[in-house]
Design a protein around this motif. Structure first.
Motif, short mmCIF file in Angstrom:
data_model
loop_
_atom_site.label_atom_id
_atom_site.label_comp_id
_atom_site.label_asym_id
_atom_site.label_seq_id
_atom_site.Cartn_x
_atom_site.Cartn_y
_atom_site.Cartn_z
N VAL A 207 -15.51 22.68 42.78
CA VAL A 207 -15.73 22.05 44.08
C VAL A 207 -14.43 21.49 44.64
O VAL A 207 -14.11 21.65 45.82
CB VAL A 207 -16.80 20.94 43.98
N LEU A 208 -13.64 20.86 43.76
CA LEU A 208 -12.34 20.31 44.19
C LEU A 208 -11.41 21.42 44.66
O LEU A 208 -10.76 21.30 45.71
CB LEU A 208 -11.70 19.54 43.04
N LEU A 209 -11.36 22.53 43.91
CA LEU A 209 -10.46 23.62 44.27
C LEU A 209 -10.90 24.31 45.56
O LEU A 209 -10.06 24.82 46.31
CB LEU A 209 -10.37 24.63 43.12
N PHE A 210 -12.21 24.35 45.80
CA PHE A 210 -12.71 24.98 47.03
C PHE A 210 -12.32 24.20 48.28
O PHE A 210 -12.41 24.73 49.39
CB PHE A 210 -14.23 25.11 46.97
N THR A 211 -11.90 22.96 48.13
CA THR A 211 -11.47 22.18 49.29
C THR A 211 -10.11 22.64 49.81
O THR A 211 -9.67 22.18 50.87
CB THR A 211 -11.40 20.68 48.95
N GLY A 212 -9.46 23.52 49.08
CA GLY A 212 -8.16 24.01 49.51
C GLY A 212 -6.99 23.37 48.79
O GLY A 212 -5.84 23.68 49.10
#
Length: 428
Positions: free
Chosen positions: A12-17
């Motif tokens: 989820v953290l990485l999907f934020t960019g």
């Protein structure tokens, strides 16, 4: 299970960019602060992991690859391959895969292989009447060989993370790489033979073949020199990288005469930039894996496996399925650095050969290179052709299935990986 919650939160953290190295470092640091109430000792953990002699091979192999790319040796490699295959059904496609195979042994990068070979091969295939989906798929899939056929940065990082012989990993990737290339060739030739508007040329004569071999002989000496030196025990992986870099300079500066001081400086800068990015990801992954170890997550995985009665093959297949899913969203280096420290205790518990597993992991990461939504080779082909992504994905899809079938074969017959790795003279 706590590991799934941890991985889900990280995704989820990485999907934020957030960049991968920053996400791993921030998340790992936050967990460490929550677990210990401070960040003391984190610098020592990172330094101990990055201060590793074997990692020197990454910038050296990168420098070797960039020197050969700037020396424009790929044209000779491709022309030689086409001279030998132009009379066959799908001769251009076969030549493209052969050129990818040889260039993979020079570059060690899937994206570099797809980009360099694709820029030459795709316009040629389209000009000779090849279906555009076939042309895109051949280059996208052939490019993936860059991380399987040694040298390979992912293999180096996996070896460092699991304390596995990098030389044996390199040797273990040779047969699967050739096998994969052979499967690609058979499929491309079959597809091309069914095309109605395919242009074919007459078979080259022995004189022309000899001239073509002579033209590309020096480019072909580099992988033979590097891999042969490791096979005979003359070089370690790091020493082979240094020797290969020197030979690349000799070939491009004094024989091809296509590289000067400016190109050498540019190649050094590009290799340093790529290596710096990899080392930053490694540092972040080190923090993350350190926290997981402190939380006894790897031990909990082993205990859960013991309680469930999961065997060696079941574990490997489960991990391969997980990595396929992760590969749709994460970069291959991040997948290795996140999963390898977690799975190592389970591999030891189940007596899984780390060389065999490492090669299976890299093959799985090859699949990720041409799997949406984050398949890097798909974006590389789009950058070359400006074609719609849907066409590139459709052209690559048959090769995803072929790679998965090859992966299952390597799972069923481990000696396809281990025979060369375990019977190499003095490999280190």
């Amino acid at each position: 299970m706590i590991i799934f919650l941890i991985l889900a939160t990280l995704l989820v953290l990485l999907f934020t960019g957030v960049p991968i190295f920053a996400g791993l470092t921030i998340y790992g640091g936050a967990m460490l602060y929550m677990f210990e109430g401070g960040l003391g000792g984190i610098s020592g953990v990172i330094f101990n992991q990055v201060n590793e002699y074997l990692l020197v091979a990454i910038p050296l192999f990168g420098f070797m690859a960039h020197i050969m790319i700037k020396g424009r040796v790929v044209d000779d490699i491709y022309d030689t391959a086409y001279t030998f295959t132009r009379h066959l059904p799908g001769g251009l496609a076969i030549a493209t895969i052969l050129a990818c195979t040889l260039f993979a042994a020079i570059s060690g990068s899937s994206v570099a292989t797809a980009l360099t070979i694709g820029a030459v091969a795709i316009p040629q295939m389209l000009r000779f009447g090849y279906d555009e989906r076939l042309a895109y798929g051949v280059v996208a899939a052939g490019g993936t060989l860059g991380i399987l056929i040694p040298p390979s940065a992912p293999m180096i990082l996996y070896g460092v993370s699991t304390d596995t012989s990098i030389g044996k990993l390199f040797m273990g990737g040779i047969v699967p790489g050739i096998l994969m290339a052979g499967v690609f060739i058979l499929w491309a030739s079959f597809r091309a033979s069914r095309a109605p508007n395919m242009t074919r040329e007459k078979m080259a004569g022995l004189t022309e073949m000899g001239q073509a071999l002579q033209k590309s002989a020096w480019a072909g000496t580099l992988p033979v020199f590097v891999l042969g030196g490791m096979y005979l025990g003359v070089f370690t992986a790091t020493e082979a990288a240094a020797a290969g870099a020197w030979l690349a300079l000799l070939i491009t500066v004094f024989i091809y005469r296509t590289v000067g001081l400016r190109e050498i400086w540019e190649a050094a800068i590009e290799a340093a930039q790529l290596s710096g990015l990899l080392f930053m990801i490694l540092a972040g992954a080190t923090v993350f894996s350190h926290v997981l170890t402190m939380m006894r997550v790897p031990q909990q995985i082993v205990e859960a496996m013991t309680a469930s009665g999961m065997g060696r093959i079941e574990f490997v297949l489960a991990m391969m399925a997980l990595i396929i899913v992760l590969g749709m969203f994460l970069e291959s280096i991040a997948i290795i650095l996140i999963t390898a420290p977690i799975t190592l205790p389970a591999m030891i518990h189940l007596h899984i050969d780390p060389v065999w597993y490492g090669v299976l992991l890299v093959v799985n990461l090859e699949v990720a290179m041409i799997t949406p939504p984050v398949g890097m080779n798909l974006f590389t082909i789009q950058a070359i052709t400006r074609a719609p992504m849907s066409r590139i994905i459709r052209g690559s899809f048959p090769y995803v299935l072929l790679m998965l079938l090859t992966l299952l074969l390597l799972v069923a017959v481990p000696q396809l990986v281990l025979f060369v790795a375990n019977n190499t003279v003095g490999v280190r």
